[in-house]
Design a protein around this motif. Structure first.
Motif, PDB file in Angstrom:
ATOM      1  N   GLN A  29     -58.992  -1.354  12.598  1.00  0.00           N
ATOM      2  CA  GLN A  29     -58.814  -2.632  11.704  1.00  0.00           C
ATOM      3  C   GLN A  29     -59.883  -3.404  11.840  1.00  0.00           C
ATOM      4  O   GLN A  29     -60.402  -4.050  11.004  1.00  0.00           O
ATOM      5  N   ALA A  30     -60.559  -3.577  13.027  1.00  0.00           N
ATOM      6  CA  ALA A  30     -61.703  -4.671  13.040  1.00  0.00           C
ATOM      7  C   ALA A  30     -62.834  -4.143  12.471  1.00  0.00           C
ATOM      8  O   ALA A  30     -63.471  -4.822  11.739  1.00  0.00           O
ATOM      9  N   ALA A  31     -62.974  -2.511  12.465  1.00  0.00           N
ATOM     10  CA  ALA A  31     -64.320  -1.949  11.780  1.00  0.00           C
ATOM     11  C   ALA A  31     -63.890  -2.159  10.302  1.00  0.00           C
ATOM     12  O   ALA A  31     -64.781  -2.590   9.290  1.00  0.00           O
ATOM     13  N   PHE A  32     -62.645  -2.108   9.790  1.00  0.00           N
ATOM     14  CA  PHE A  32     -62.282  -2.030   8.353  1.00  0.00           C
ATOM     15  C   PHE A  32     -62.518  -3.542   7.803  1.00  0.00           C
ATOM     16  O   PHE A  32     -63.106  -3.901   6.929  1.00  0.00           O
ATOM     17  N   PHE A  33     -61.793  -4.535   8.548  1.00  0.00           N
ATOM     18  CA  PHE A  33     -62.130  -5.929   8.007  1.00  0.00           C
ATOM     19  C   PHE A  33     -63.602  -6.394   8.243  1.00  0.00           C
ATOM     20  O   PHE A  33     -63.785  -7.187   7.073  1.00  0.00           O
ATOM     21  N   TRP A  34     -64.343  -6.043   8.909  1.00  0.00           N
ATOM     22  CA  TRP A  34     -65.681  -6.502   9.000  1.00  0.00           C
ATOM     23  C   TRP A  34     -66.517  -5.930   7.756  1.00  0.00           C
ATOM     24  O   TRP A  34     -67.247  -6.563   7.124  1.00  0.00           O
ATOM     25  N   ALA A  35     -65.890  -4.399   7.585  1.00  0.00           N
ATOM     26  CA  ALA A  35     -66.647  -3.947   6.294  1.00  0.00           C
ATOM     27  C   ALA A  35     -66.307  -4.696   5.281  1.00  0.00           C
ATOM     28  O   ALA A  35     -67.079  -4.767   4.006  1.00  0.00           O
ATOM     29  N   GLN A  36     -65.090  -4.807   4.921  1.00  0.00           N
ATOM     30  CA  GLN A  36     -64.627  -5.587   3.653  1.00  0.00           C
ATOM     31  C   GLN A  36     -65.106  -7.068   3.567  1.00  0.00           C
ATOM     32  O   GLN A  36     -65.563  -7.405   2.721  1.00  0.00           O
ATOM     33  N   ARG A  37     -65.321  -7.620   4.744  1.00  0.00           N
ATOM     34  CA  ARG A  37     -66.127  -9.049   4.638  1.00  0.00           C
ATOM     35  C   ARG A  37     -67.334  -8.889   4.334  1.00  0.00           C
ATOM     36  O   ARG A  37     -67.718  -9.701   3.478  1.00  0.00           O
ATOM     37  N   ASN A  38     -68.122  -8.038   4.688  1.00  0.00           N
ATOM     38  CA  ASN A  38     -69.645  -7.606   4.410  1.00  0.00           C
ATOM     39  C   ASN A  38     -69.535  -7.443   2.774  1.00  0.00           C
ATOM     40  O   ASN A  38     -70.422  -7.942   2.199  1.00  0.00           O
ATOM     41  N   THR A  39     -68.669  -6.694   2.085  1.00  0.00           N
ATOM     42  CA  THR A  39     -68.796  -6.123   0.900  1.00  0.00           C
ATOM     43  C   THR A  39     -68.291  -7.500  -0.002  1.00  0.00           C
ATOM     44  O   THR A  39     -68.914  -7.546  -0.982  1.00  0.00           O
ATOM     45  N   LEU A  40     -67.271  -8.292   0.578  1.00  0.00           N
ATOM     46  CA  LEU A  40     -66.882  -9.389  -0.228  1.00  0.00           C
ATOM     47  C   LEU A  40     -68.127 -10.381  -0.345  1.00  0.00           C
ATOM     48  O   LEU A  40     -68.155 -11.122  -1.341  1.00  0.00           O
ATOM     49  N   MET A  41     -69.000 -10.590   0.701  1.00  0.00           N
ATOM     50  CA  MET A  41     -69.778 -11.472   0.742  1.00  0.00           C
ATOM     51  C   MET A  41     -70.998 -11.148  -0.207  1.00  0.00           C
ATOM     52  O   MET A  41     -71.882 -11.956  -0.431  1.00  0.00           O
ATOM     53  N   VAL A  42     -71.005 -10.049  -0.419  1.00  0.00           N
ATOM     54  CA  VAL A  42     -72.086  -9.404  -1.551  1.00  0.00           C
ATOM     55  C   VAL A  42     -71.683  -9.934  -2.872  1.00  0.00           C
ATOM     56  O   VAL A  42     -72.645 -10.036  -3.996  1.00  0.00           O
ATOM     57  N   ASP A  43     -70.455 -10.208  -3.369  1.00  0.00           N
ATOM     58  CA  ASP A  43     -70.051 -10.704  -4.560  1.00  0.00           C
ATOM     59  C   ASP A  43     -70.775 -11.976  -4.844  1.00  0.00           C
ATOM     60  O   ASP A  43     -71.163 -12.739  -4.074  1.00  0.00           O
ATOM     61  N   ASP A  44     -71.036 -12.147  -6.193  1.00  0.00           N
ATOM     62  CA  ASP A  44     -71.771 -13.315  -6.682  1.00  0.00           C
ATOM     63  C   ASP A  44     -70.991 -14.163  -7.807  1.00  0.00           C
ATOM     64  O   ASP A  44     -70.879 -13.509  -8.844  1.00  0.00           O
ATOM     65  N   SER A 237     -85.512  -6.277 -12.575  1.00  0.00           N
ATOM     66  CA  SER A 237     -85.318  -5.086 -12.003  1.00  0.00           C
ATOM     67  C   SER A 237     -83.921  -4.633 -11.678  1.00  0.00           C
ATOM     68  O   SER A 237     -83.779  -3.223 -11.671  1.00  0.00           O
ATOM     69  N   GLY A 238     -82.925  -5.340 -11.363  1.00  0.00           N
ATOM     70  CA  GLY A 238     -81.700  -5.056 -11.201  1.00  0.00           C
ATOM     71  C   GLY A 238     -81.403  -4.561  -9.811  1.00  0.00           C
ATOM     72  O   GLY A 238     -80.083  -3.860  -9.738  1.00  0.00           O
ATOM     73  N   GLY A 239     -82.129  -4.666  -8.879  1.00  0.00           N
ATOM     74  CA  GLY A 239     -82.077  -4.117  -7.479  1.00  0.00           C
ATOM     75  C   GLY A 239     -80.998  -4.925  -6.723  1.00  0.00           C
ATOM     76  O   GLY A 239     -80.239  -5.990  -7.574  1.00  0.00           O
ATOM     77  N   PRO A 240     -81.021  -4.733  -5.523  1.00  0.00           N
ATOM     78  CA  PRO A 240     -79.924  -5.279  -4.612  1.00  0.00           C
ATOM     79  C   PRO A 240     -80.073  -6.911  -4.435  1.00  0.00           C
ATOM     80  O   PRO A 240     -79.353  -7.794  -4.057  1.00  0.00           O
ATOM     81  N   ASP A 339     -63.982   3.062 -14.979  1.00  0.00           N
ATOM     82  CA  ASP A 339     -64.907   2.094 -14.168  1.00  0.00           C
ATOM     83  C   ASP A 339     -63.704   0.919 -13.833  1.00  0.00           C
ATOM     84  O   ASP A 339     -63.184   0.221 -14.560  1.00  0.00           O
ATOM     85  N   VAL A 340     -63.847   0.408 -12.469  1.00  0.00           N
ATOM     86  CA  VAL A 340     -63.313  -0.965 -12.027  1.00  0.00           C
ATOM     87  C   VAL A 340     -64.136  -1.966 -12.231  1.00  0.00           C
ATOM     88  O   VAL A 340     -65.346  -1.766 -11.817  1.00  0.00           O
ATOM     89  N   ALA A 341     -63.850  -2.875 -12.978  1.00  0.00           N
ATOM     90  CA  ALA A 341     -64.778  -4.284 -13.305  1.00  0.00           C
ATOM     91  C   ALA A 341     -63.651  -5.426 -13.304  1.00  0.00           C
ATOM     92  O   ALA A 341     -62.792  -5.260 -13.753  1.00  0.00           O
ATOM     93  N   LYS A 342     -64.414  -6.480 -12.883  1.00  0.00           N
ATOM     94  CA  LYS A 342     -63.579  -7.810 -12.985  1.00  0.00           C
ATOM     95  C   LYS A 342     -64.164  -8.666 -13.966  1.00  0.00           C
ATOM     96  O   LYS A 342     -65.239  -8.974 -14.166  1.00  0.00           O
ATOM     97  N   VAL A 343     -63.131  -8.593 -15.061  1.00  0.00           N
ATOM     98  CA  VAL A 343     -63.424  -9.215 -16.216  1.00  0.00           C
ATOM     99  C   VAL A 343     -62.518 -10.254 -16.560  1.00  0.00           C
ATOM    100  O   VAL A 343     -61.157 -10.162 -16.296  1.00  0.00           O
ATOM    101  N   PRO A 344     -62.904 -11.323 -17.367  1.00  0.00           N
ATOM    102  CA  PRO A 344     -61.900 -12.547 -17.695  1.00  0.00           C
ATOM    103  C   PRO A 344     -61.409 -12.119 -19.175  1.00  0.00           C
ATOM    104  O   PRO A 344     -61.920 -11.543 -19.861  1.00  0.00           O
TER     105      PRO A 344
END
Length: 363
Positions: A29-44, A237-240, A339-344
């Motif tokens: 669970q610790a590994a999962f939650f940190w990976a989830q956190r890292n992914t969430l922080m990439v959101d803009d 460029s559309g990169g990370p 595809d999954v996308a967050k749209v309003p």
């Protein structure tokens, strides 16, 4: 040698009884939650309320591993061996630091060296621990002959906002591109004006990452006029680093110039989403009418949603988004497919904005 022998004894002889299934679950669970956190922080922009909830769950599982002590190591090792990804590397490195286990820390460094994502999990573990806890490691690494360890040392300083003082002047000119990039980013974060003279030369670097972070740092130091071209190139460029570059590009130039640039981006289907997303970075809430209009175009809707969240953080509390674009009709379903996308929902946003007084009249 004595410390390594002590660590081996501790790992082989737990000081307290444990329930293996519980400890295994804490590790996973610790590994999962940190990976989830890292992914969430990439959101803009990231949803910091959601991140805080994940942090609480992560810390609860790390507490379970603290209680288990060295007896947790077999489960930490097994987690990484079974799934050597960023969350498991975070867990391995975090445990090595927590237990002051030098042998395991060296293993974590080697795992990080082999990773393809700039050792994100290892860097995350350094950021999670307190600065005073990792200080001995950072002091050894930041001046090491090993370029990867220098990168880790600078990354740890970056994660904690720690200034390596005069050493940073050398690190921004490091032979290793990854070290140069991290050091230039740190110089910008710390607003080291004394290093501003290093930035124009770094804009001519042969490697993209040092060029980009030199441009970003110049903007942080108030010299964005020198950096705009590089920042705009990276954004397009559309990169990370595109969103970070876009945000810096908005900051680097006068508002009128930025709006003119975004107007030019709107003319091309490839760059129009970037302009829509950038509109949210202007801080101009009068753009809401226009954003709602963009939400009706599938290719622009995710960017318009991101701009809405930035301009109106309170909109997170309303039920305005879906991750199933097909709910918005056939045009959206055809565009996104599976595809999954967050749209309003444009109509919901319009109703919410009208009820809140954000729209004087329906467009």
């Amino acid at each position: 040698m004595a410390a390594e022998t002590r660590n081996q004894k501790l790992e082989g002889a737990p000081e307290r009884p444990i329930v293996p299934d519980v400890v295994r679950q804490h590790a996973e669970q610790a590994a999962f939650f940190w990976a989830q956190r890292n992914t969430l922080m990439v959101d803009d922009p990231p949803d910091l309320h959601v991140v805080a909830g994940v942090d609480r769950r992560l810390e609860a599982n790390l507490d379970g591993l603290r209680i288990a002590g060295p007896a947790a190591w077999p489960f930490v090792v097994a987690a990484y061996e079974n799934f050597p990804e960023k969350g498991e590397l975070f867990l391995y490195a975090w445990m090595a630091i927590e237990q002051s286990n030098g042998r395991r820390m060296e293993e974590a460094v080697e795992f990080g060296r082999q990773s393809k994502d700039d050792a994100r999990g290892l860097v995350g573990a350094l950021a999670w621990h307190k600065p005073e806890t990792i200080a001995p490691l950072v002091r050894d690494w930041i001046g090491a002959q090993d370029a990867f360890k220098r990168f880790l040392g600078v990354s740890a300083c970056l994660g904690h906002g720690v200034d390596p003082k005069q050493m940073l002047a050398r690190l921004v000119r490091d032979p290793d591109a990854r070290v140069r990039a991290a050091s230039l980013r740190l110089a910008g974060k710390l607003k080291r004006a004394d290093l501003a003279k290093e930035m124009p030369a770094a804009l001519e670097d042969d490697e993209e990452q040092p060029r980009f972070w030199a441009a970003w740092a110049l903007t942080e130091l108030g010299s964005g006029d020198l950096a705009s071209s590089e920042l705009r190139n990276v954004a397009v460029s559309g990169g990370p680093d595109a969103m970070t570059a876009l945000r810096a590009a908005v900051k680097a130039a006068p508002d009128r110039d930025v709006r003119a640039w975004m107007g030019s981006l709107l003319k091309s289907p490839e760059t129009a989403p970037l302009a829509v997303r950038g509109a949210g970075m202007l801080g101009d809430r009068t753009l809401l009418h226009w954003l709602i209009h963009q939400m009706r175009t599938p290719a622009l809707a995710p960017a318009a949603g991101g701009a809405l969240l930035e301009l109106f953080p309170e909109s997170r509390e309303a039920d305005l988004f879906t991750t199933d674009p097909s709910q918005l009709g056939q045009t959206f379903e055809d565009h996104f497919g599976d595809d999954v996308a967050k749209v309003p929902f444009a109509d919901k946003v319009k109703a919410w904005a009208s009820a809140g007084g954000w729209l004087a009249a329906a467009p």
